[in-house]
Write a protein that holds these residues in place. Structure first.
Motif, PDB file in Angstrom:
ATOM      1  N   UNK A 102       0.844  -1.211   0.000  1.00 43.08           N
ATOM      2  CA  UNK A 102       0.000   0.000   0.000  1.00 43.08           C
ATOM      3  C   UNK A 102       0.874   1.253   0.000  1.00 43.08           C
ATOM      4  N   UNK A 103       1.877   1.279   0.902  1.00 44.06           N
ATOM      5  CA  UNK A 103       2.654   2.511   1.101  1.00 44.06           C
ATOM      6  C   UNK A 103       3.475   2.879  -0.127  1.00 44.06           C
ATOM      7  N   UNK A 157       7.017   3.574   5.901  1.00 44.01           N
ATOM      8  CA  UNK A 157       6.021   2.741   5.217  1.00 44.01           C
ATOM      9  C   UNK A 157       4.700   2.765   5.986  1.00 44.01           C
ATOM     10  N   UNK A 158       4.797   2.586   7.286  1.00 40.45           N
ATOM     11  CA  UNK A 158       3.574   2.571   8.099  1.00 40.45           C
ATOM     12  C   UNK A 158       2.883   3.936   8.060  1.00 40.45           C
ATOM     13  N   UNK A 159       3.676   4.999   8.130  1.00 33.40           N
ATOM     14  CA  UNK A 159       3.100   6.351   8.087  1.00 33.40           C
ATOM     15  C   UNK A 159       2.327   6.565   6.775  1.00 33.40           C
ATOM     16  N   UNK A 160       2.968   6.215   5.658  1.00 32.58           N
ATOM     17  CA  UNK A 160       2.313   6.457   4.359  1.00 32.58           C
ATOM     18  C   UNK A 160       1.117   5.519   4.178  1.00 32.58           C
ATOM     19  N   UNK A 161       1.266   4.261   4.576  1.00 33.73           N
ATOM     20  CA  UNK A 161       0.124   3.339   4.473  1.00 33.73           C
ATOM     21  C   UNK A 161      -1.065   3.882   5.263  1.00 33.73           C
ATOM     22  N   UNK A 171      -4.621   4.786   3.538  1.00 33.96           N
ATOM     23  CA  UNK A 171      -5.844   4.050   3.903  1.00 33.96           C
ATOM     24  C   UNK A 171      -6.882   4.981   4.527  1.00 33.96           C
ATOM     25  N   UNK A 172      -6.432   5.926   5.340  1.00 40.19           N
ATOM     26  CA  UNK A 172      -7.386   6.837   5.957  1.00 40.19           C
ATOM     27  C   UNK A 172      -7.914   7.885   4.967  1.00 40.19           C
ATOM     28  N   UNK A 191       4.081  -2.738  14.160  1.00 41.75           N
ATOM     29  CA  UNK A 191       3.814  -2.028  15.426  1.00 41.75           C
ATOM     30  C   UNK A 191       3.406  -0.585  15.152  1.00 41.75           C
ATOM     31  N   UNK A 192       4.131   0.037  14.215  1.00 42.55           N
ATOM     32  CA  UNK A 192       3.842   1.440  13.898  1.00 42.55           C
ATOM     33  C   UNK A 192       2.456   1.561  13.236  1.00 42.55           C
ATOM     34  N   UNK A 193       2.147   0.645  12.341  1.00 42.19           N
ATOM     35  CA  UNK A 193       0.830   0.673  11.692  1.00 42.19           C
ATOM     36  C   UNK A 193      -0.282   0.476  12.729  1.00 42.19           C
ATOM     37  N   UNK A 194      -0.034  -0.391  13.689  1.00 42.51           N
ATOM     38  CA  UNK A 194      -1.008  -0.596  14.771  1.00 42.51           C
ATOM     39  C   UNK A 194      -1.155   0.685  15.593  1.00 42.51           C
ATOM     40  N   UNK A 195      -0.022   1.314  15.924  1.00 39.65           N
ATOM     41  CA  UNK A 195      -0.065   2.562  16.708  1.00 39.65           C
ATOM     42  C   UNK A 195      -0.843   3.653  15.962  1.00 39.65           C
ATOM     43  N   UNK A 196      -0.764   3.633  14.630  1.00 38.45           N
ATOM     44  CA  UNK A 196      -1.442   4.654  13.822  1.00 38.45           C
ATOM     45  C   UNK A 196      -2.901   4.289  13.530  1.00 38.45           C
ATOM     46  N   UNK A 197      -3.366   3.212  14.119  1.00 36.35           N
ATOM     47  CA  UNK A 197      -4.794   2.885  14.021  1.00 36.35           C
ATOM     48  C   UNK A 197      -5.197   2.087  12.806  1.00 36.35           C
ATOM     49  N   UNK A 198      -4.215   1.364  12.195  1.00 33.27           N
ATOM     50  CA  UNK A 198      -4.561   0.607  10.985  1.00 33.27           C
ATOM     51  C   UNK A 198      -5.117  -0.788  11.263  1.00 33.27           C
TER      52      UNK A 198
END
Ligand code: SF4
Ligand code: SF4
Length: 329
Positions: free
Chosen positions: A157-158, A238-242, A246-247, A312-319
């Motif tokens: 995705x990212x 990657x997690x930030x951009x994903x 998605x949001x 972990x980062x994607x989870x922290x960002x609510x994904x």
């Protein structure tokens, strides 16, 4: 806790493919309505382990059976190989068998002829055809990765749903570091750089460098190296951009499939090398990208660095949920 559905490699082709259809039904393929972007990586020219069209065709048929209108898609690369422009990518995709006649649906390079994207934040532009779809099915060939350690659905995705500008933003953290004391001035790095990013005095221009690492590979004197904590920093990007993608998508009908077969240490941008992280495992499906990538990593296991940073980062960002239940089909 999220559900992750699992079909073993032994069962993937069993029962005339019916088990794969069961996996898709359980995971919620019926909810992919309207125009459905089937996001995947159709393989760089000298790669041989990309996910083959024959795996994609029955998934496309399942989307159509539920009334969805799928198209197989990806975006152009920032590095100058055989997917750098849409025209390059169509040639590569067709050479790899991704033809409308064999897939049963169109193939569209989502950022088009002019790297067209919809800006959704300062650094993130979503490729227009993906943004303008009604649903998305993210099909990922899970692999190791030379910079991010693991490439799964988060990376698909990212890095895969965005324009060159956003790919470059993520690759900022992979730019080489020069140790002038070790540099002999041999110029091999300048010869190999396709982006004219290295000056005569071997200073790397941050506006031109795309962080491909080609110069590091040819420097025989150890004067160029990857930045410290590169894997960790890239995984966080990657997690930030994903998360932003998605949001920001104007739809929430998303389904993710990770194929854990031909699990190479490097992604499908790399040339084929006969090396694998582990034997084939199977295919996983989930509505939760965090749970899916975590489950994939925990099944593959064999990584040199920590691949869970991005999860972990994607989870922290609510994904998605950290905890998952693996449901065997
Ligand atoms: S390849 Fe290495 S040693 Fe040669 S000029 Fe580039 S940085 Fe210096
Ligand atoms: S990483 Fe090296 S070869 Fe690649 S674009 Fe940057 S300077 Fe050029």
């Amino acid at each position: 806790m999220s559900e992750v559905f699992f079909l073993s490699v032994a069962d993937m082709n069993a029962d005339s493919g019916n088990k794969l259809q069961t996996l898709l039904e359980c995971a919620g393929i019926a909810e992919l309505t309207g125009v459905v972007a089937v996001k995947m990586h159709m393989g760089e020219r000298n790669n041989r382990t990309y996910l083959k069209p024959q795996f994609v065709k029955p998934i496309v048929e399942a989307v159509k059976r539920h009334g969805g209108m799928p198209f197989v898609t990806d975006t152009t690369t920032i590095y100058k190989e055989k997917r750098f422009t849409a025209m390059d990518y169509y040639e590569t995709a067709f050479a790899h068998g991704f033809l409308p006649s064999s897939l049963g649906c169109p193939v569209l390079i989502a950022d088009g002829l002019k790297d067209d994207g919809v800006p959704v934040s300062e650094h993130v532009e979503i490729a227009r055809d993906i943004y303008e779809s009604d649903s998305m099915l993210v099909i990922t060939h899970a692999t190791g990765h030379c910079a991010s350690t693991f490439g799964g659905a988060i990376k698909n995705v990212a890095m895969g749903c965005v324009t060159k500008k956003t790919k470059k933003y993520q690759h900022e953290v992979t730019r080489p570091v020069l140790n002038q004391d070790l540099c002999t001035g041999c110029n091999k790095c300048r010869e190999v750089c396709k982006h004219d990013a290295i000056s005569e005095s071997h200073i790397i221009d941050p506006d031109k460098c795309i962080g491909c690492g080609a110069c590091i590979a040819v420097c025989e004197y150890g004067a160029l190296s990857t930045p410290p904590d590169m894997s960790c920093e890239l995984q966080k990007r990657l997690a930030e951009v994903a998360s932003i993608v998605i949001h920001a998508l104007p739809y929430t009908n998303l389904l993710y499939l990770n194929f854990l077969i031909d699990i190479t240490p490097f992604c499908d941008c790399a040339e084929f090398a006969p090396e694998y992280l582990c034997p084939d495992i199977g295919v996983l499906a989930s509505r939760d990208i965090v749970a899916l990538d975590r489950a994939s990593i925990e099944l593959i296991k064999n990584f040199e660095a920590d691949p869970l940073v991005q999860v972990r980062e994607a989870h922290r960002l609510g994904l998605g949920d950290w905890d998952y239940e693996l449901i065997v089909i």
